[in-house]
Design a protein around this motif. Structure first.
Motif, PDB file in Angstrom:
ATOM      1  N   SER A 203      45.506 -24.975   9.998  1.00  0.00           N
ATOM      2  CA  SER A 203      46.077 -24.636  11.061  1.00  0.00           C
ATOM      3  C   SER A 203      46.771 -26.036  10.801  1.00  0.00           C
ATOM      4  CB  SER A 203      45.088 -25.083  12.165  1.00  0.00           C
ATOM      5  OG  SER A 203      43.891 -25.732  12.752  1.00  0.00           O
ATOM      6  N   ALA A 204      46.265 -26.687  10.863  1.00  0.00           N
ATOM      7  CA  ALA A 204      46.815 -28.390  10.726  1.00  0.00           C
ATOM      8  C   ALA A 204      47.788 -28.227   9.511  1.00  0.00           C
ATOM      9  CB  ALA A 204      45.483 -29.146   9.838  1.00  0.00           C
ATOM     10  N   SER A 205      48.035 -28.227   8.899  1.00  0.00           N
ATOM     11  CA  SER A 205      48.964 -27.736   7.247  1.00  0.00           C
ATOM     12  C   SER A 205      49.734 -26.713   8.627  1.00  0.00           C
ATOM     13  CB  SER A 205      48.807 -27.148   6.272  1.00  0.00           C
ATOM     14  OG  SER A 205      47.616 -27.586   5.626  1.00  0.00           O
ATOM     15  N   LEU A 206      49.828 -26.157   8.937  1.00  0.00           N
ATOM     16  CA  LEU A 206      50.666 -25.521  10.052  1.00  0.00           C
ATOM     17  C   LEU A 206      51.651 -26.599  10.958  1.00  0.00           C
ATOM     18  CD1 LEU A 206      49.187 -21.967  10.362  1.00  0.00           C
ATOM     19  CD2 LEU A 206      51.250 -22.604   8.887  1.00  0.00           C
ATOM     20  N   THR A 207      51.381 -26.862  11.176  1.00  0.00           N
ATOM     21  CA  THR A 207      51.695 -27.671  12.045  1.00  0.00           C
ATOM     22  C   THR A 207      53.028 -29.156  11.797  1.00  0.00           C
ATOM     23  OG1 THR A 207      50.323 -29.918  11.794  1.00  0.00           O
ATOM     24  CG2 THR A 207      49.783 -28.588  13.223  1.00  0.00           C
ATOM     25  N   PHE A 208      52.710 -29.452   9.849  1.00  0.00           N
ATOM     26  CA  PHE A 208      53.240 -29.843   9.269  1.00  0.00           C
ATOM     27  C   PHE A 208      54.710 -28.605   8.418  1.00  0.00           C
ATOM     28  CE2 PHE A 208      49.820 -32.499   9.356  1.00  0.00           C
ATOM     29  CZ  PHE A 208      50.390 -34.224   9.737  1.00  0.00           C
ATOM     30  N   GLY A 209      55.047 -27.586   8.647  1.00  0.00           N
ATOM     31  CA  GLY A 209      55.568 -26.886   8.507  1.00  0.00           C
ATOM     32  C   GLY A 209      55.110 -25.833   5.958  1.00  0.00           C
ATOM     33  N   LEU A 210      53.482 -26.558   6.626  1.00  0.00           N
ATOM     34  CA  LEU A 210      53.606 -26.317   5.346  1.00  0.00           C
ATOM     35  C   LEU A 210      52.442 -24.457   5.404  1.00  0.00           C
ATOM     36  CD1 LEU A 210      52.247 -29.947   4.034  1.00  0.00           C
ATOM     37  CD2 LEU A 210      54.020 -28.312   3.643  1.00  0.00           C
ATOM     38  N   GLY A 211      51.783 -24.250   4.354  1.00  0.00           N
ATOM     39  CA  GLY A 211      51.261 -22.857   4.008  1.00  0.00           C
ATOM     40  C   GLY A 211      52.113 -21.849   5.385  1.00  0.00           C
ATOM     41  N   THR A 212      53.588 -22.184   5.271  1.00  0.00           N
ATOM     42  CA  THR A 212      54.452 -21.087   6.036  1.00  0.00           C
ATOM     43  C   THR A 212      54.970 -20.087   5.034  1.00  0.00           C
ATOM     44  OG1 THR A 212      56.554 -22.007   6.108  1.00  0.00           O
ATOM     45  CG2 THR A 212      55.392 -22.413   7.926  1.00  0.00           C
ATOM     46  N   GLU A 213      55.746 -18.858   5.521  1.00  0.00           N
ATOM     47  CA  GLU A 213      56.068 -17.623   4.655  1.00  0.00           C
ATOM     48  C   GLU A 213      57.316 -18.260   3.717  1.00  0.00           C
ATOM     49  OE1 GLU A 213      58.175 -13.110   4.315  1.00  0.00           O
ATOM     50  OE2 GLU A 213      57.238 -14.166   6.537  1.00  0.00           O
ATOM     51  N   ASP A 214      57.983 -18.896   4.345  1.00  0.00           N
ATOM     52  CA  ASP A 214      59.347 -20.065   3.868  1.00  0.00           C
ATOM     53  C   ASP A 214      58.628 -21.135   2.500  1.00  0.00           C
ATOM     54  OD1 ASP A 214      61.366 -18.756   5.385  1.00  0.00           O
ATOM     55  OD2 ASP A 214      61.689 -20.106   5.944  1.00  0.00           O
ATOM     56  N   THR A 215      57.941 -21.324   3.175  1.00  0.00           N
ATOM     57  CA  THR A 215      57.220 -22.904   2.161  1.00  0.00           C
ATOM     58  C   THR A 215      55.844 -22.953   2.059  1.00  0.00           C
ATOM     59  OG1 THR A 215      59.373 -24.440   3.674  1.00  0.00           O
ATOM     60  CG2 THR A 215      57.562 -25.474   2.004  1.00  0.00           C
ATOM     61  N   PRO A 216      55.517 -21.350   1.071  1.00  0.00           N
ATOM     62  CA  PRO A 216      54.060 -22.107   0.717  1.00  0.00           C
ATOM     63  C   PRO A 216      52.679 -22.655   0.088  1.00  0.00           C
ATOM     64  CG  PRO A 216      55.655 -20.112   0.201  1.00  0.00           C
ATOM     65  CD  PRO A 216      56.471 -20.906   0.507  1.00  0.00           C
ATOM     66  N   ILE A 217      51.895 -23.391   0.548  1.00  0.00           N
ATOM     67  CA  ILE A 217      51.594 -24.448  -0.674  1.00  0.00           C
ATOM     68  C   ILE A 217      50.984 -23.470  -2.085  1.00  0.00           C
ATOM     69  CG2 ILE A 217      48.986 -25.244  -0.076  1.00  0.00           C
ATOM     70  CD1 ILE A 217      48.911 -25.151   2.956  1.00  0.00           C
TER      71      ILE A 217
END
Length: 385
Positions: A80-94
Protein backbone atom coordinates in the motif's frame (compact mmCIF):
# COMPACT_ATOMS: atom_id res chain seq x y z
CA UNK A 1 36.66 14.49 -29.22
CA UNK A 2 34.38 16.65 -31.35
CA UNK A 3 32.28 13.95 -32.94
CA UNK A 4 28.84 12.91 -31.63
CA UNK A 5 28.84 10.37 -28.81
CA UNK A 6 26.59 7.36 -28.25
CA UNK A 7 26.02 6.44 -24.60
CA UNK A 8 25.63 2.67 -24.36
CA UNK A 9 26.20 -0.44 -22.29
CA UNK A 10 24.20 -3.65 -22.12
CA UNK A 11 23.69 -2.82 -18.43
CA UNK A 12 21.13 -0.25 -19.62
CA UNK A 13 18.93 -3.19 -20.62
CA UNK A 14 18.51 -4.01 -16.90
CA UNK A 15 15.61 -1.55 -16.83
CA UNK A 16 13.11 -4.36 -17.35
CA UNK A 17 9.77 -4.77 -15.60
CA UNK A 18 9.00 -8.31 -16.77
CA UNK A 19 8.94 -10.43 -19.92
CA UNK A 20 5.36 -9.47 -20.78
CA UNK A 21 5.61 -5.73 -20.21
CA UNK A 22 5.34 -3.57 -23.37
CA UNK A 23 8.31 -1.41 -22.33
CA UNK A 24 11.23 -3.48 -23.61
CA UNK A 25 14.71 -1.96 -23.74
CA UNK A 26 15.91 -4.75 -26.01
CA UNK A 27 15.02 -2.19 -28.70
CA UNK A 28 18.12 -0.21 -27.66
CA UNK A 29 20.33 -3.21 -28.37
CA UNK A 30 18.59 -3.80 -31.71
CA UNK A 31 19.26 -0.19 -32.71
CA UNK A 32 22.87 -0.33 -31.53
CA UNK A 33 23.42 -3.51 -33.54
CA UNK A 34 21.76 -2.01 -36.63
CA UNK A 35 24.17 0.93 -36.52
CA UNK A 36 27.12 -1.41 -35.99
CA UNK A 37 26.03 -3.56 -38.91
CA UNK A 38 26.35 -0.60 -41.26
CA UNK A 39 29.62 0.65 -39.77
CA UNK A 40 28.07 3.84 -38.41
CA UNK A 41 29.57 3.58 -34.90
CA UNK A 42 33.25 3.92 -34.05
CA UNK A 43 34.76 2.60 -30.84
CA UNK A 44 35.74 6.07 -29.64
CA UNK A 45 32.18 7.35 -30.02
CA UNK A 46 30.61 4.75 -27.70
CA UNK A 47 30.71 5.90 -24.07
CA UNK A 48 29.68 3.58 -21.20
CA UNK A 49 27.27 5.11 -18.65
CA UNK A 50 27.87 5.96 -15.02
CA UNK A 51 25.14 5.62 -12.39
CA UNK A 52 23.62 8.89 -11.19
CA UNK A 53 24.08 9.64 -7.48
CA UNK A 54 21.28 10.50 -5.06
CA UNK A 55 22.15 14.20 -5.17
CA UNK A 56 21.64 14.24 -8.91
CA UNK A 57 18.35 12.35 -8.67
CA UNK A 58 17.22 14.80 -5.98
CA UNK A 59 17.51 17.69 -8.45
CA UNK A 60 13.95 16.65 -9.36
CA UNK A 61 12.83 13.77 -7.15
CA UNK A 62 11.92 13.84 -3.46
CA UNK A 63 14.33 12.01 -1.17
CA UNK A 64 11.48 9.93 0.26
CA UNK A 65 10.59 8.74 -3.22
CA UNK A 66 14.21 7.80 -3.99
CA UNK A 67 14.35 5.77 -0.78
CA UNK A 68 11.05 4.08 -1.65
CA UNK A 69 12.44 3.03 -5.05
CA UNK A 70 15.56 1.63 -3.39
CA UNK A 71 13.58 -0.39 -0.86
CA UNK A 72 11.16 -1.67 -3.48
CA UNK A 73 14.03 -2.92 -5.62
CA UNK A 74 15.47 -4.73 -2.61
CA UNK A 75 12.16 -6.44 -1.85
CA UNK A 76 11.68 -4.37 1.29
CA UNK A 77 8.37 -2.66 0.66
CA UNK A 78 4.80 -2.40 1.86
CA UNK A 79 2.36 -2.79 -1.02
CA UNK A 80 0.00 0.00 0.00
CA UNK A 81 2.87 2.38 0.78
CA UNK A 82 4.55 1.62 -2.54
CA UNK A 83 1.37 2.36 -4.44
CA UNK A 84 1.37 5.91 -3.08
CA UNK A 85 4.67 6.34 -4.95
CA UNK A 86 3.27 4.80 -8.13
CA UNK A 87 5.30 1.63 -7.64
CA UNK A 88 3.85 -1.84 -8.05
CA UNK A 89 1.15 -0.76 -10.52
CA UNK A 90 0.33 -2.51 -13.78
CA UNK A 91 2.18 0.23 -15.68
CA UNK A 92 5.20 0.40 -13.39
CA UNK A 93 5.73 -2.94 -11.65
CA UNK A 94 8.45 -3.45 -9.07
CA UNK A 95 11.51 -5.37 -10.23
CA UNK A 96 14.81 -6.29 -8.52
CA UNK A 97 17.45 -3.55 -8.38
CA UNK A 98 15.09 -1.05 -10.00
CA UNK A 99 16.86 1.89 -8.37
CA UNK A 100 20.24 0.94 -9.83
CA UNK A 101 18.79 0.30 -13.29
CA UNK A 102 16.90 3.60 -13.27
CA UNK A 103 19.81 5.62 -11.88
CA UNK A 104 22.08 4.24 -14.60
CA UNK A 105 19.74 5.60 -17.27
CA UNK A 106 19.78 9.00 -15.58
CA UNK A 107 23.56 8.85 -15.39
CA UNK A 108 23.76 8.03 -19.08
CA UNK A 109 21.71 11.13 -19.95
CA UNK A 110 23.83 13.30 -17.66
CA UNK A 111 26.97 12.00 -19.38
CA UNK A 112 25.43 12.99 -22.70
CA UNK A 113 24.82 16.47 -21.28
CA UNK A 114 28.36 16.92 -19.96
CA UNK A 115 29.97 15.71 -23.19
CA UNK A 116 28.07 18.30 -25.19
CA UNK A 117 28.12 21.19 -22.72
CA UNK A 118 31.86 20.81 -22.06
CA UNK A 119 32.57 20.87 -25.79
CA UNK A 120 33.85 17.30 -25.94
CA UNK A 121 31.18 16.28 -28.47
CA UNK A 122 28.99 18.07 -30.95
CA UNK A 123 25.88 16.01 -30.17
CA UNK A 124 25.08 13.13 -27.82
CA UNK A 125 22.53 10.31 -27.89
CA UNK A 126 21.24 8.13 -25.04
CA UNK A 127 18.50 5.92 -26.44
CA UNK A 128 17.82 4.32 -23.05
CA UNK A 129 16.59 7.68 -21.74
CA UNK A 130 13.46 9.67 -22.42
CA UNK A 131 11.49 8.60 -19.33
CA UNK A 132 9.35 11.73 -19.45
CA UNK A 133 6.37 10.65 -17.30
CA UNK A 134 8.20 10.42 -13.96
CA UNK A 135 7.10 12.97 -11.33
CA UNK A 136 8.82 14.49 -8.32
CA UNK A 137 7.44 11.89 -5.93
CA UNK A 138 5.76 9.31 -8.12
CA UNK A 139 6.46 6.81 -10.90
CA UNK A 140 4.13 6.95 -13.87
CA UNK A 141 3.69 5.50 -17.34
CA UNK A 142 6.63 3.05 -17.31
CA UNK A 143 8.93 5.81 -15.94
CA UNK A 144 10.63 5.67 -12.54
CA UNK A 145 13.22 8.48 -12.57
CA UNK A 146 12.65 11.27 -15.07
CA UNK A 147 16.06 11.55 -16.73
CA UNK A 148 14.81 14.35 -19.01
CA UNK A 149 13.78 16.63 -16.15
CA UNK A 150 16.89 15.83 -14.13
CA UNK A 151 19.13 16.58 -17.12
CA UNK A 152 17.41 19.91 -17.78
CA UNK A 153 17.66 21.03 -14.15
CA UNK A 154 21.29 19.84 -14.11
CA UNK A 155 22.04 21.98 -17.18
CA UNK A 156 20.33 25.01 -15.69
CA UNK A 157 22.32 24.82 -12.45
CA UNK A 158 25.70 23.74 -13.76
CA UNK A 159 25.82 25.58 -17.06
CA UNK A 160 23.23 28.37 -16.68
CA UNK A 161 21.63 27.77 -20.06
CA UNK A 162 18.21 28.20 -21.64
CA UNK A 163 16.90 24.79 -22.70
CA UNK A 164 14.49 24.00 -25.51
CA UNK A 165 12.89 20.62 -24.77
CA UNK A 166 11.19 19.01 -27.77
CA UNK A 167 9.07 15.89 -27.18
CA UNK A 168 7.78 13.96 -30.21
CA UNK A 169 6.54 10.92 -28.30
CA UNK A 170 2.92 10.00 -29.06
CA UNK A 171 2.23 10.46 -25.33
CA UNK A 172 2.30 13.92 -23.79
CA UNK A 173 5.56 14.82 -22.01
CA UNK A 174 3.73 15.61 -18.80
CA UNK A 175 6.46 15.04 -16.23
CA UNK A 176 8.86 17.44 -17.92
CA UNK A 177 6.21 20.07 -18.60
CA UNK A 178 5.04 20.25 -14.99
CA UNK A 179 8.60 20.27 -13.63
CA UNK A 180 9.33 23.52 -15.47
CA UNK A 181 5.84 24.99 -15.84
CA UNK A 182 6.79 28.24 -14.11
CA UNK A 183 10.33 28.51 -15.48
CA UNK A 184 11.16 31.05 -18.19
CA UNK A 185 14.53 29.42 -18.92
CA UNK A 186 13.00 26.14 -20.07
CA UNK A 187 10.69 25.97 -23.07
CA UNK A 188 8.80 22.70 -23.46
CA UNK A 189 7.26 21.60 -26.75
CA UNK A 190 5.18 18.43 -26.99
CA UNK A 191 3.58 17.07 -30.15
CA UNK A 192 1.43 14.13 -29.15
CA UNK A 193 -1.79 12.26 -29.80
CA UNK A 194 -4.73 13.96 -28.16
CA UNK A 195 -5.33 12.77 -24.62
CA UNK A 196 -8.95 12.02 -25.49
CA UNK A 197 -8.05 8.38 -26.03
CA UNK A 198 -4.47 8.10 -24.83
CA UNK A 199 -2.48 8.24 -21.58
CA UNK A 200 -1.78 10.55 -19.77
CA UNK A 201 -4.76 12.64 -20.93
CA UNK A 202 -2.95 15.97 -20.50
CA UNK A 203 -1.21 18.27 -22.97
CA UNK A 204 -4.03 20.57 -23.96
CA UNK A 205 -3.36 23.72 -26.01
CA UNK A 206 -4.38 25.78 -22.98
CA UNK A 207 -1.45 24.45 -20.91
CA UNK A 208 0.88 27.38 -21.65
CA UNK A 209 2.86 27.69 -18.42
CA UNK A 210 2.29 29.89 -15.38
CA UNK A 211 3.98 32.79 -13.62
CA UNK A 212 7.36 33.53 -15.16
CA UNK A 213 6.93 30.42 -17.30
CA UNK A 214 3.76 31.61 -19.01
CA UNK A 215 4.21 31.41 -22.76
CA UNK A 216 7.02 28.83 -22.58
CA UNK A 217 4.92 25.65 -22.63
CA UNK A 218 3.65 24.57 -26.04
CA UNK A 219 1.33 21.64 -26.67
CA UNK A 220 0.14 20.37 -30.02
CA UNK A 221 -2.35 17.56 -29.35
CA UNK A 222 -3.06 15.98 -32.73
CA UNK A 223 -5.96 13.85 -33.82
CA UNK A 224 -5.87 10.05 -33.87
CA UNK A 225 -4.85 8.65 -37.29
CA UNK A 226 -2.77 11.69 -38.19
CA UNK A 227 -0.47 10.87 -41.12
CA UNK A 228 2.97 12.08 -42.21
CA UNK A 229 2.01 15.17 -44.16
CA UNK A 230 0.02 16.78 -41.35
CA UNK A 231 2.42 15.64 -38.61
CA UNK A 232 5.46 17.02 -40.41
CA UNK A 233 3.74 20.32 -41.18
CA UNK A 234 2.93 20.84 -37.50
CA UNK A 235 6.41 19.84 -36.40
CA UNK A 236 8.31 22.03 -38.85
CA UNK A 237 6.14 25.10 -38.47
CA UNK A 238 5.92 24.98 -34.69
CA UNK A 239 9.57 24.22 -34.00
CA UNK A 240 10.91 26.89 -36.34
CA UNK A 241 8.66 29.57 -34.84
CA UNK A 242 9.22 28.50 -31.23
CA UNK A 243 13.01 28.32 -31.61
CA UNK A 244 13.09 31.80 -33.11
CA UNK A 245 10.89 33.07 -30.28
CA UNK A 246 12.80 31.37 -27.43
CA UNK A 247 16.36 31.43 -28.83
CA UNK A 248 17.72 28.49 -26.81
CA UNK A 249 21.30 27.80 -25.77
CA UNK A 250 20.83 24.03 -26.14
CA UNK A 251 18.20 21.71 -27.58
CA UNK A 252 17.17 18.52 -25.77
CA UNK A 253 14.96 16.14 -27.76
CA UNK A 254 12.87 13.22 -26.55
CA UNK A 255 12.39 10.83 -29.46
CA UNK A 256 9.58 8.41 -28.70
CA UNK A 257 8.96 6.24 -31.77
CA UNK A 258 5.38 5.35 -30.90
CA UNK A 259 3.65 7.61 -33.43
CA UNK A 260 4.50 5.00 -36.08
CA UNK A 261 1.52 3.26 -37.66
CA UNK A 262 2.78 -0.14 -36.45
CA UNK A 263 2.87 0.88 -32.79
CA UNK A 264 0.43 -1.25 -30.75
CA UNK A 265 -0.30 1.33 -28.02
CA UNK A 266 -1.20 4.46 -30.01
CA UNK A 267 -3.45 5.52 -32.88
CA UNK A 268 -1.23 7.65 -35.13
CA UNK A 269 -0.15 6.83 -38.66
CA UNK A 270 3.36 8.16 -39.13
CA UNK A 271 5.90 6.34 -41.29
CA UNK A 272 9.67 6.57 -41.54
CA UNK A 273 9.20 9.82 -43.46
CA UNK A 274 8.32 11.45 -40.15
CA UNK A 275 11.25 9.83 -38.35
CA UNK A 276 13.63 11.06 -41.02
CA UNK A 277 12.31 14.62 -40.60
CA UNK A 278 12.46 14.79 -36.80
CA UNK A 279 16.25 14.66 -36.28
CA UNK A 280 17.06 16.68 -39.39
CA UNK A 281 15.14 19.70 -38.12
CA UNK A 282 16.46 19.23 -34.59
CA UNK A 283 20.00 19.44 -35.95
CA UNK A 284 19.09 22.52 -37.98
CA UNK A 285 17.79 24.24 -34.84
CA UNK A 286 20.88 23.21 -32.87
CA UNK A 287 23.20 24.60 -35.53
CA UNK A 288 21.23 27.83 -35.97
CA UNK A 289 20.69 28.79 -32.31
CA UNK A 290 22.78 26.55 -30.04
CA UNK A 291 26.23 26.34 -31.56
CA UNK A 292 25.37 22.76 -32.48
CA UNK A 293 24.58 21.69 -28.89
CA UNK A 294 22.02 18.88 -29.13
CA UNK A 295 21.29 16.11 -26.64
CA UNK A 296 18.83 13.40 -27.69
CA UNK A 297 17.20 10.57 -25.78
CA UNK A 298 14.78 7.78 -26.68
CA UNK A 299 11.32 7.39 -25.16
CA UNK A 300 8.29 5.34 -26.13
CA UNK A 301 8.13 2.87 -28.98
CA UNK A 302 6.51 -0.53 -28.61
CA UNK A 303 6.99 -2.17 -32.00
CA UNK A 304 10.56 -2.94 -31.03
CA UNK A 305 11.44 -5.00 -34.12
CA UNK A 306 10.03 -3.18 -37.13
CA UNK A 307 9.65 0.48 -36.14
CA UNK A 308 11.95 1.51 -33.30
CA UNK A 309 15.39 0.41 -34.60
CA UNK A 310 14.94 2.19 -37.93
CA UNK A 311 13.50 5.33 -36.33
CA UNK A 312 16.15 5.62 -33.62
CA UNK A 313 19.06 4.74 -35.91
CA UNK A 314 18.16 7.77 -38.02
CA UNK A 315 18.88 10.11 -35.10
CA UNK A 316 22.46 8.90 -34.93
CA UNK A 317 22.86 8.91 -38.71
CA UNK A 318 21.70 12.53 -38.90
CA UNK A 319 24.04 13.50 -36.07
CA UNK A 320 26.93 12.09 -38.11
CA UNK A 321 25.84 13.28 -41.54
CA UNK A 322 25.32 9.74 -42.81
CA UNK A 323 22.57 9.07 -45.35
CA UNK A 324 20.68 5.78 -45.36
CA UNK A 325 18.09 4.55 -47.82
CA UNK A 326 17.20 1.35 -49.61
CA UNK A 327 17.98 -2.07 -48.10
CA UNK A 328 18.79 -2.57 -44.44
CA UNK A 329 22.08 -4.38 -43.73
CA UNK A 330 21.68 -8.06 -44.59
CA UNK A 331 23.83 -9.05 -41.60
CA UNK A 332 21.35 -7.38 -39.24
CA UNK A 333 18.34 -8.91 -40.96
CA UNK A 334 19.86 -12.40 -41.00
CA UNK A 335 20.88 -12.17 -37.34
CA UNK A 336 17.60 -10.93 -35.89
CA UNK A 337 14.93 -12.39 -38.17
CA UNK A 338 15.53 -15.75 -36.48
CA UNK A 339 14.50 -14.24 -33.14
CA UNK A 340 11.85 -11.77 -34.26
CA UNK A 341 8.19 -12.81 -33.82
CA UNK A 342 7.31 -10.68 -36.88
CA UNK A 343 8.73 -10.32 -40.37
CA UNK A 344 11.36 -7.60 -40.32
CA UNK A 345 11.23 -4.78 -42.90
CA UNK A 346 13.96 -5.06 -45.50
CA UNK A 347 14.36 -1.34 -46.24
CA UNK A 348 14.89 1.90 -44.32
CA UNK A 349 11.67 3.28 -45.77
CA UNK A 350 8.17 1.94 -45.22
CA UNK A 351 6.54 0.58 -48.32
CA UNK A 352 3.86 2.72 -49.96
CA UNK A 353 0.26 1.98 -48.97
CA UNK A 354 1.47 0.06 -45.90
CA UNK A 355 -1.82 0.69 -44.08
CA UNK A 356 -5.42 1.19 -45.10
CA UNK A 357 -6.33 4.74 -46.24
CA UNK A 358 -7.75 6.99 -43.52
CA UNK A 359 -11.24 8.16 -44.59
CA UNK A 360 -11.12 11.31 -42.42
CA UNK A 361 -7.75 12.54 -43.71
CA UNK A 362 -8.95 15.99 -44.81
CA UNK A 363 -10.90 16.55 -41.61
CA UNK A 364 -7.94 15.46 -39.48
CA UNK A 365 -5.55 17.70 -41.41
CA UNK A 366 -7.80 20.75 -41.01
CA UNK A 367 -8.30 20.06 -37.31
CA UNK A 368 -4.54 19.75 -36.76
CA UNK A 369 -3.93 23.01 -38.64
CA UNK A 370 -6.35 24.77 -36.29
CA UNK A 371 -4.52 23.23 -33.32
CA UNK A 372 -1.24 24.59 -34.67
CA UNK A 373 -2.69 28.07 -35.05
CA UNK A 374 -4.06 28.09 -31.49
CA UNK A 375 -0.86 26.68 -30.01
CA UNK A 376 1.26 29.40 -31.60
CA UNK A 377 -1.22 32.22 -31.02
CA UNK A 378 0.91 33.94 -28.38
CA UNK A 379 3.98 34.05 -30.62
CA UNK A 380 2.08 35.18 -33.68
CA UNK A 381 0.12 37.81 -31.77
CA UNK A 382 3.35 39.16 -30.29
CA UNK A 383 4.82 39.52 -33.78
CA UNK A 384 1.78 41.48 -34.95
CA UNK A 385 2.02 43.89 -32.03
Amino acid sequence: MKKPVFIYSEQLLNYKFNDDHPFNHFRVKLTYDLLNSMGALTEEQVIPPLEACDEQLALIHDRAYIEAVKKAGEGDYDESASLTFGLGTEDTPIFPHMHEASALIVGATLQAVDMVMEGKATHALNLSGGLHHGFRGKASGFCIYNDCSIAIEYMRRKYGVKVLYVDTDAHHGDGVQWAFYDDADVCTVSIHETGRYLFPGTGQITEKGQGKGYGFSFNLPIDAFTEDESWIELYKTSLLEIADYFKPDVIFTQNGADAHFLDPLTHLCSTMKTYDTIPRLAKTIADAYCGGRWIAVGGGGYDIWRAVPRAWARIWLVMNGIEASGPLPSTWLNKWQKKSPVTLPETWEDRENAYKPIPRKQEITEKNALTLSKALYLIRNEKRT
